[in-house]
Design an enzyme around this catalytic site. Structure first.
Site, PDB file in Angstrom:
ATOM      1  N   GLN A 141      49.987  48.400  38.981  1.00  0.00           N
ATOM      2  CA  GLN A 141      48.999  48.770  39.808  1.00  0.00           C
ATOM      3  C   GLN A 141      48.040  47.376  40.146  1.00  0.00           C
ATOM      4  O   GLN A 141      47.703  46.976  39.073  1.00  0.00           O
ATOM      5  CB  GLN A 141      48.324  50.010  39.587  1.00  0.00           C
ATOM      6  CG  GLN A 141      47.007  50.421  40.139  1.00  0.00           C
ATOM      7  CD  GLN A 141      46.291  51.546  39.764  1.00  0.00           C
ATOM      8  OE1 GLN A 141      45.992  51.552  38.735  1.00  0.00           O
ATOM      9  NE2 GLN A 141      46.209  52.534  40.609  1.00  0.00           N
TER      10      GLN A 141
ATOM     11  N   GLN B 210      44.875  45.180  40.756  1.00  0.00           N
ATOM     12  CA  GLN B 210      43.186  45.437  41.066  1.00  0.00           C
ATOM     13  C   GLN B 210      42.923  44.628  42.216  1.00  0.00           C
ATOM     14  O   GLN B 210      41.479  44.705  42.520  1.00  0.00           O
ATOM     15  CB  GLN B 210      42.675  44.707  39.806  1.00  0.00           C
ATOM     16  CG  GLN B 210      42.815  45.690  38.574  1.00  0.00           C
ATOM     17  CD  GLN B 210      42.383  44.953  37.179  1.00  0.00           C
ATOM     18  OE1 GLN B 210      41.993  43.862  37.090  1.00  0.00           O
ATOM     19  NE2 GLN B 210      41.787  45.888  36.233  1.00  0.00           N
TER      20      GLN B 210
ATOM     21  N   ARG C 212      57.107  46.778  17.611  1.00  0.00           N
ATOM     22  CA  ARG C 212      55.940  47.535  18.018  1.00  0.00           C
ATOM     23  C   ARG C 212      55.608  49.063  17.485  1.00  0.00           C
ATOM     24  O   ARG C 212      54.645  49.572  17.927  1.00  0.00           O
ATOM     25  CB  ARG C 212      55.838  47.463  19.661  1.00  0.00           C
ATOM     26  CG  ARG C 212      55.769  46.162  20.409  1.00  0.00           C
ATOM     27  CD  ARG C 212      54.612  45.371  20.213  1.00  0.00           C
ATOM     28  NE  ARG C 212      54.610  44.084  20.766  1.00  0.00           N
ATOM     29  CZ  ARG C 212      53.497  43.321  20.845  1.00  0.00           C
ATOM     30  NH1 ARG C 212      52.354  43.577  20.213  1.00  0.00           N
ATOM     31  NH2 ARG C 212      53.545  42.331  21.617  1.00  0.00           N
TER      32      ARG C 212
END
Length: 243
Positions: free
Chosen positions: A122, A124, A208
């Site tokens: 997305q 900005q 992770r």
């Protein structure tokens, strides 16, 4: 944070029909039983490396061998491949996720994983995050250490509100949103579409997962990705735990 599976590896209808026709001795029917599409693709890729046959001939002649008798031979083959490090054969199995509500901090960490990963994030620049825009303002992710202290949490929230106020002020002054985004913090939430192959995802998880020193938010993502994958490809569960 929300993680949803958008798509994953599927065999073609012609191959499925071909396997069903040749698999009368099996207890499971392809696509409806315990045999997954990922396993079928993995078998074709693995045996293609070690057989004089074509991938289609492998599926025609060895499908029952590896997936009959509750898939014992198939499990042995997959374990052998992972333990030997010949996991390039697992790159043919991929997953596409919708990942929602993660911080830009996490995004910066996530995109360090490049080989085998594809991202659509997305923007900005093109999405306006003003309070009066359709987005209703920017969302943000509160780091775990701020949540542990009520006063710190409140102060953090006030800081985010101040940023929103200044972002809105700059928009009112006519500053383009592509420049207003410079005010948005690493805590600002974003959404993305993520595609990754199985080999790369296993490597990501080992680095992770909880207990490896990664920041809390990305360990949560690692666990959610693993959970979704294991739901559709249960045979992969043990490989996530291998070092």
């Amino acid at each position: 944070m929300n993680v949803e599976l958008l798509a994953h590896t599927q065999i073609s209808k012609s191959i499925e029909d071909r396997l069903i026709e040749n698999a009368e001795k099996l207890d499971s029917v392809v696509g409806f039983g315990t045999i997954t599409y990922g396993q079928i693709v993995a078998l074709a890729a693995i045996r293609q490396c070690y057989s004089y046959k074509t991938a289609l001939e492998v599926l025609d002649t060895e499908f029952v061998k590896y997936f009959g008798d509750k898939g014992k031979e198939g499990k042995r083959l997959f374990n052998q491949i992972v333990k030997s490090g010949h996991t390039s054969t697992l790159e043919h199995i991929s997953f596409t996720f919708a990942v929602e509500g993660v911080s830009r901090s996490l995004l910066a960490q996530l995109t360090r994983h490049r080989v085998g990963f594809s991202y659509s994030v997305q923007s900005q620049r093109y999405v306006q995050f003003g309070s009066e825009s359709r987005s209703g303002g920017f969302d943000y992710v509160v780091p775990e250490n701020f949540k542990k202290d009520e006063k710190l949490h409140q102060y953090f929230t006030e800081c985010m509100e101040d940023v929103q106020c200044e972002y809105d002020n700059f928009l009112r002054l006519g500053v383009p949103q592509e420049d207003c985004r410079a005010l948005l913090p690493n805590a600002a939430a974003t959404n993305l579409v993520l595609t990754v192959n199985l080999r790369a995802l296993l490597d990501f998880y080992r680095k992770r997962k909880p207990g490896k020193g990664a920041q809390h938010e990305i360990t949560v993502l690692a666990e959610k990705l693993k959970k979704v994958v294991v739901e559709v490809e249960p045979w992969t569960a043990e490989f996530f735990e291998m070092e």
